[in-house]
Design an enzyme around this catalytic site. Structure first.
Site, short mmCIF file in Angstrom:
data_model
loop_
_atom_site.label_atom_id
_atom_site.label_comp_id
_atom_site.label_asym_id
_atom_site.label_seq_id
_atom_site.Cartn_x
_atom_site.Cartn_y
_atom_site.Cartn_z
N ASP A 13 0.81 -1.24 -0.26
CA ASP A 13 -0.01 0.10 0.11
C ASP A 13 0.50 1.18 0.17
O ASP A 13 1.96 1.15 0.29
CB ASP A 13 -0.89 0.02 1.40
CG ASP A 13 -2.15 -0.74 1.23
OD1 ASP A 13 -2.92 -0.70 2.05
OD2 ASP A 13 -1.95 -1.79 0.30
N HIS A 47 3.70 -2.37 2.93
CA HIS A 47 3.52 -1.12 2.18
C HIS A 47 4.93 -0.91 1.51
O HIS A 47 6.00 -1.34 1.94
CB HIS A 47 3.53 -0.23 3.41
CG HIS A 47 2.41 0.01 4.09
ND1 HIS A 47 2.10 -0.90 5.20
CD2 HIS A 47 1.26 0.79 4.10
CE1 HIS A 47 0.81 -0.85 5.62
NE2 HIS A 47 0.32 0.07 5.09
#
Length: 311
Positions: free
Chosen positions: A144, A279
């Protein structure tokens, strides 16, 4: 005034109250029996994760708050794609916590982690798709908040292990790193929509949510920042022909707990068909890069294969 009428009036009042209370109970029971159940939406693709991939979470009562956008620009009016509206880590009672700055001046985003609630996606009890128990053990890695300067490093590690993943990117970050968007696609990975600038969607108006989502990457998959969703978010996603994708395993790598901890959380949480959250943006991701190498090595030895979601 005589006593007789006074006693009769009191008795009449008591009878009326009793009748009213009985009526409320009967009506209440009727409403309970008639309350509709919340039907589950089956996954459109039997080969893709089902239970956790369709968001059914309600936003927690205390979402993290963020004062600026991923690039550190100040917030503008709500409902505009240029406004940040992105929450930051929640502060202890009586204090305010600001996002930690990175070497590039961009604040660290808290990612999509949310506290566990009965409807939260942190442990959704995912059910593997057909054939997951007899075929290869498939794991879906997701990253992300990118693209960022860390995205190429993540891509290098994935390439060494012939692993595919899904990158839930921010529209704002795509504008800053357009070349990395092409690299992700050319390497055979898929891209999901993580909104324009990581705003908490339920905090926005209907038009504001639409602008946030439409300002993100074109995709068939939407991952609401913080996993925060409600019926309005799901309705807009349906209108845009997108499915809401959450996760099964949260490594919480955005807290930078150390590469060994990130590795342990990913390996211990892995199960066939699970979606793993990490991430590639929002701050220094060296720990994620280091952990990913060992995660792919260890799980590869256990027979796992790594595929991208159909986004």
């Amino acid at each position: 005034m005589t006593v007789g009428p006074r006693v009769g009036r009191g008795a009449t009042i008591r009878l009326r109250r009793a009748a009213t209370a009985a009526g409320v109970i009967v009506v209440g029971l009727a409403l309970v029996r008639c309350a509709p159940s919340d039907p589950r939406d089956p996954s459109a693709d039997p080969h893709q994760p089902t239970a956790s991939s369709v968001a059914r979470a309600t936003p927690p009562s205390e979402l993290p708050r963020q004062t600026g956008s991923p690039s550190g620009s100040p917030s503008s009016s709500p409902g505009s794609p240029s406004s940040s509206g992105s929450p930051s880590p929640s502060a202890p009672e009586g204090g305010v916590t600001s996002p930690a700055p990175t070497s590039t001046g961009r604040p660290t985003l808290p990612g999509d982690s949310i506290s566990g609630t009965p409807d939260s996606p942190s442990t959704p009890g995912h059910t593997p798709g057909p054939g997951a128990t007899t075929g290869p053990k498939v794991l879906y890695l997701t990253f992300d908040d990118g693209p960022s300067e860390w995205t190429p490093k993540i891509l290098e590690v994935l390439a060494r292990h012939n692993a595919k993943a899904t990158f839930f990117e921010l529209g704002q970050q795509q504008k800053e790193f357009p070349a990395f968007v092409d690299q992700v696609r050319k390497a055979g990975h898929t891209i999901g929509n993580h909104t324009f600038d990581h705003a908490s969607l339920p905090s926005r108006s209907w038009s504001g949510m639409q602008q946030e989502i439409k300002g993100g990457p074109a995709s068939k998959c939407l991952r609401p920042p913080y996993g925060a969703t409600n019926s309005d978010v799901r309705s807009i996603a349906d209108e845009l022909k997108m499915r809401v994708v959450l996760w099964d395993v949260d490594t919480r790598d955005w807290t930078r707990p150390g590469s060994a901890t990130i590795e342990r959380r990913a390996v211990e949480g892995a199960r066939p068909g699970a979606i793993v959250l990490m991430h590639d943006g929002g701050g220094d991701r060296q720990q994620t890069v280091d952990a990913l190498e060992n995660v792919l090595t260890r799980l590869g030895k256990q027979g796992y294969v790594f595929r991208s979601l159909d986004c």
